[in-house]
Design an enzyme around this catalytic site. Structure first.
Site, PDB file in Angstrom:
ATOM      1  N   THR A  54      29.009  56.282   4.446  1.00  0.00           N
ATOM      2  CA  THR A  54      28.220  57.299   5.146  1.00  0.00           C
ATOM      3  C   THR A  54      28.158  56.950   6.628  1.00  0.00           C
ATOM      4  OG1 THR A  54      26.199  56.070   4.802  1.00  0.00           O
ATOM      5  CG2 THR A  54      26.721  57.744   3.174  1.00  0.00           C
ATOM      6  N   GLU A  62      27.077  61.598  -0.195  1.00  0.00           N
ATOM      7  CA  GLU A  62      26.521  61.128  -1.467  1.00  0.00           C
ATOM      8  C   GLU A  62      26.679  62.159  -2.582  1.00  0.00           C
ATOM      9  OE1 GLU A  62      25.173  60.836   1.483  1.00  0.00           O
ATOM     10  OE2 GLU A  62      24.079  58.955   1.729  1.00  0.00           O
ATOM     11  N   LYS A  76       7.531  67.995  15.204  1.00  0.00           N
ATOM     12  CA  LYS A  76       6.156  68.179  14.729  1.00  0.00           C
ATOM     13  C   LYS A  76       5.278  68.506  15.919  1.00  0.00           C
ATOM     14  CE  LYS A  76       7.242  65.485  10.807  1.00  0.00           C
ATOM     15  NZ  LYS A  76       8.057  64.312  10.679  1.00  0.00           N
ATOM     16  N   TRP A  89       5.544  72.457  11.924  1.00  0.00           N
ATOM     17  CA  TRP A  89       6.909  71.977  12.054  1.00  0.00           C
ATOM     18  C   TRP A  89       7.774  73.035  12.730  1.00  0.00           C
ATOM     19  CZ3 TRP A  89       8.843  68.982   7.117  1.00  0.00           C
ATOM     20  CH2 TRP A  89       8.002  67.875   6.918  1.00  0.00           C
TER      21      TRP A  89
HETATM   22  P1  AMP Z   1      27.446  63.608   5.694  1.00  0.00           P
HETATM   23  O1  AMP Z   1      27.106  62.833   4.521  1.00  0.00           O
HETATM   24  O2  AMP Z   1      27.820  62.768   6.871  1.00  0.00           O
HETATM   25  O3  AMP Z   1      28.462  64.660   5.398  1.00  0.00           O
HETATM   26  O4  AMP Z   1      26.128  64.372   6.170  1.00  0.00           O
HETATM   27  C1  AMP Z   1      25.369  65.152   5.288  1.00  0.00           C
HETATM   28  C2  AMP Z   1      24.299  65.875   6.051  1.00  0.00           C
HETATM   29  O5  AMP Z   1      24.871  66.856   6.922  1.00  0.00           O
HETATM   30  C3  AMP Z   1      23.361  66.681   5.183  1.00  0.00           C
HETATM   31  O6  AMP Z   1      22.371  65.880   4.573  1.00  0.00           O
HETATM   32  C4  AMP Z   1      22.791  67.675   6.171  1.00  0.00           C
HETATM   33  O7  AMP Z   1      21.756  67.105   6.961  1.00  0.00           O
HETATM   34  C5  AMP Z   1      23.976  67.941   7.067  1.00  0.00           C
HETATM   35  N1  AMP Z   1      24.626  69.200   6.652  1.00  0.00           N
HETATM   36  C6  AMP Z   1      25.722  69.356   5.901  1.00  0.00           C
HETATM   37  N2  AMP Z   1      26.017  70.666   5.765  1.00  0.00           N
HETATM   38  C7  AMP Z   1      25.072  71.361   6.424  1.00  0.00           C
HETATM   39  C8  AMP Z   1      24.789  72.747   6.650  1.00  0.00           C
HETATM   40  N3  AMP Z   1      25.586  73.697   6.186  1.00  0.00           N
HETATM   41  N4  AMP Z   1      23.683  73.058   7.360  1.00  0.00           N
HETATM   42  C9  AMP Z   1      22.879  72.116   7.860  1.00  0.00           C
HETATM   43  N5  AMP Z   1      23.080  70.798   7.696  1.00  0.00           N
HETATM   44  C10 AMP Z   1      24.166  70.423   6.991  1.00  0.00           C
END
Ligand code: AMP
Length: 542
Positions: free
Chosen positions: A186, A331, A439, A444
């Protein structure tokens, strides 16, 4: 009483065996690091994956040993997807956009045995090889005659020489479908990166669900362009779903700029493309500047960060391309939700449809979701109540590799770190990352909402909203903005642009114009870096 069906394990090798037999002539097209276009078929992927398998056996790797890649989206990377996992070894896709210090840390943590890399990444390999004692073999993904003579990397061999010497006969082994197949670290915005370790079973179920009509809707009639990198969450599972369905695959290689991507879409008659908003922003900019139009693209899945409404409108209204807004995370393999309409939405006005399309979408079968308040109490699916989003399902992690960070689960659910609403129809909408939500005075403010409005302004190329300390309200939003080249907008004009589009208290207090917004290795805005850049900033009334 047990069912009387054959208990064949769900293994990644069966995908490429199926592809070879059932759509062996299906095409794979790649733009190579060398700049030229390479074409071949699923049949040839299958043959060369078996050569990879023999080459790995020749290196005497053990079951579950890690084989790392530092590679763009391309045909050799695809062969490693099948060849490595198919033998029971674990494909570890490294993110080349990380700093060499992070890469060597990750390689050592994963204990990679082999590193296969595209020649673009030779400088990274030169920088890290002395610090990666577990790697015993380095393979440069190039022709034998392109191998650098004085690389300084011990035992460096070219990919073509490596597999070229191998037989194309190989019997894929059968083993427990719960065995690890691939891994991805990650982004690690806090602490050290942690790895999601996918299994054959989770990958196969994810590929099946991902191909469904209300997910990515993949078929043998599609030509698919995964712009989303194969080094990040297995390119959203597209290579697997493509092998399963026979879709033609088009790989962009290193050329991710708007012009190259547009030319590939047109040249290869791409019908379906997948990527993060920042990539599409570049391509739309290129198209608008040149008055260009698509002739074959029908739909595009956009995820990884929130897709601004202005982008959905541009694709839909200007170019007739359907946007599927999708959400997921490393994940989660990564698919969680995809925004496809239901029958009842089809007769709605374009404005009403847009309100649905803006959401991150409905859970793909296999992903269960819930939102909870600060006490862990489940909140209603009313489209208004927002809370922490938790998920569970067979392609969602139960623990990180080597147990890092302890058990991530809460009563069997994985907390995503996102804040969301879910409506009565099951459409989920991300309000924010829990750490990015602002906040203000006990309420929020969604940084995504604030950014989306700025992004709709014609002079704005990119916008990031962050909270700033405020003596009275605790935090107040400001918006950092990158202007489009040749366009202008003043602070006051942009603040005025918010009038009537959101509640007064949600309008940002200030605009800061910046040259660029820091982006992470996967194209996401790095708000921690932005906060660092603006550490001396003071709100006008603070
Ligand atoms: P990663 O594991 O690096 O792909 O990041 C995952 C995170 O990206 C998620 O928990 C979200 O916070 C963000 N994310 C992924 N897709 C979207 C989406 N369509 N809209 C908003 N946030 C997103």
């Amino acid at each position: 009483m047990l069912g009387l069906m054959q208990s064949q394990q769900l293994l990644i090798s069966t995908l490429i065996e199926f592809a070879e037999r059932h759509h062996g002539e299906g095409e794979i097209v790649s733009r190579r690091v060398e700049g030229d276009i390479h074409r071949y078929t699923y049949k040839e992927v299958a043959v060369r994956s078996r050569q990879v398998a023999n080459a790995l056996d020749g290196m005497k790797l053990q079951f579950s040993d890690r084989v790392a890649t530092l590679a763009w989206n391309g045909y050799r990377h695809l062969e490693l997807y099948f060849g490595v996992s198919g033998t029971g070894r674990v494909l570890h896709t490294l993110n080349p956009r990380l700093h060499p210090d992070q890469i060597s840390w990750i390689v050592n943590h994963a204990e990679d045995s082999v590193l296969c890399f595209d020649m673009s990444f030779l400088p990274i390999v030169k920088a890290v090889h002395g610090r990666c004692p577990t790697i015993k073999h380095y393979v440069a993904m190039c022709d034998a005659d392109k191998l650098p003579v004085d690389s300084g990397i011990p035992g460096l061999i070219s990919y073509e020489a490596w597999i070229g010497a191998q037989s194309s006969e190989y019997k894929w082994p059968s083993f427990d479908e719960n065995s690890a197949s691939s891994m991805c670290y990650t982004s690690g915005t806090t602490g050290n990166p942690k790895a999601a370790l996918y299994s054959h079973r989770s990958t196969m179920l994810h590929a099946l669900a991902g191909a469904l009509p209300d997910a990515l809707s993949m078929s043998a009639r599609d030509t698919v362009l995964p712009v989303v990198p194969m080094f990040h969450v297995n390119a959203w599972g597209l290579p697997y779903s493509a092998a399963m369905t026979g879709a033609k695959l088009v790989f962009p290689g290193p050329a991710m700029d708007g012009k190259s991507i547009f030319e590939l879409i047109e040249g290869e008659k791409v019908s379906f493309a997948a990527g993060v908003p920042t990539v599409w922003q570049m391509m739309l900019g290129h198209m608008q500047a040149g008055g260009l139009r698509f002739s074959t693209l029908k739909r595009t899945v956009i995820g990884g960060s929130a897709c601004p409404p202005a982008m959905i409108t541009a694709f839909n209204d200007l170019y007739g391309v359907e946007v599927l807004h999708a959400w997921g995370m490393t994940e989660m393999s990564p698919l969680g939700t995809v925004c496809t309409l239901k029958n009842k939405h089809l007769t709605m006005s374009p404005q009403e449809k847009m309100l649905v399309r803006l959401k991150q979408g409905r859970g793909v079968f296999g992903v269960d979701m819930k939102i909870v308040d600060g006490d862990g109490k489940e909140l209603p699916w009313d489209g208004k109540s927002y809370g922490d989003l938790l998920v569970k399902g067979p392609w969602i992690i139960s623990a990180y590799f080597k147990g890092e960070g302890g058990s991530p689960l809460v009563d069997g659910w994985f907390p995503t770190g996102d804040v969301a609403t879910i409506d009565a129809e099951g459409y989920m909408q991300i309000t924010d990352r829990s750490k990015d939500v602002i906040k203000s005075g006990g309420e929020w403010i969604s940084s995504i909402d604030v950014e989306n409005i700025a992004m709709a302004h014609p002079a704005v190329a990119m916008a990031a909203c962050i909270g700033m300390k405020h003596p009275k309200w605790d935090e107040r939003p400001i918006i950092a903005v990158v202007k489009k080249p040749g366009s202008d907008v003043s602070r006051d004009e942009l603040i005025a642009f918010y009038e009537g589009k959101t509640a007064k208290w949600q309008i940002p207090d200030d605009v800061v114009f910046v040259d660029a917004i820091p982006l992470g290795g996967t194209g996401k805005m790095q708000k921690t870096k932005l906060r660092e850049l603006l550490k001396d900033y003071k709100l006008p009334d603070a």
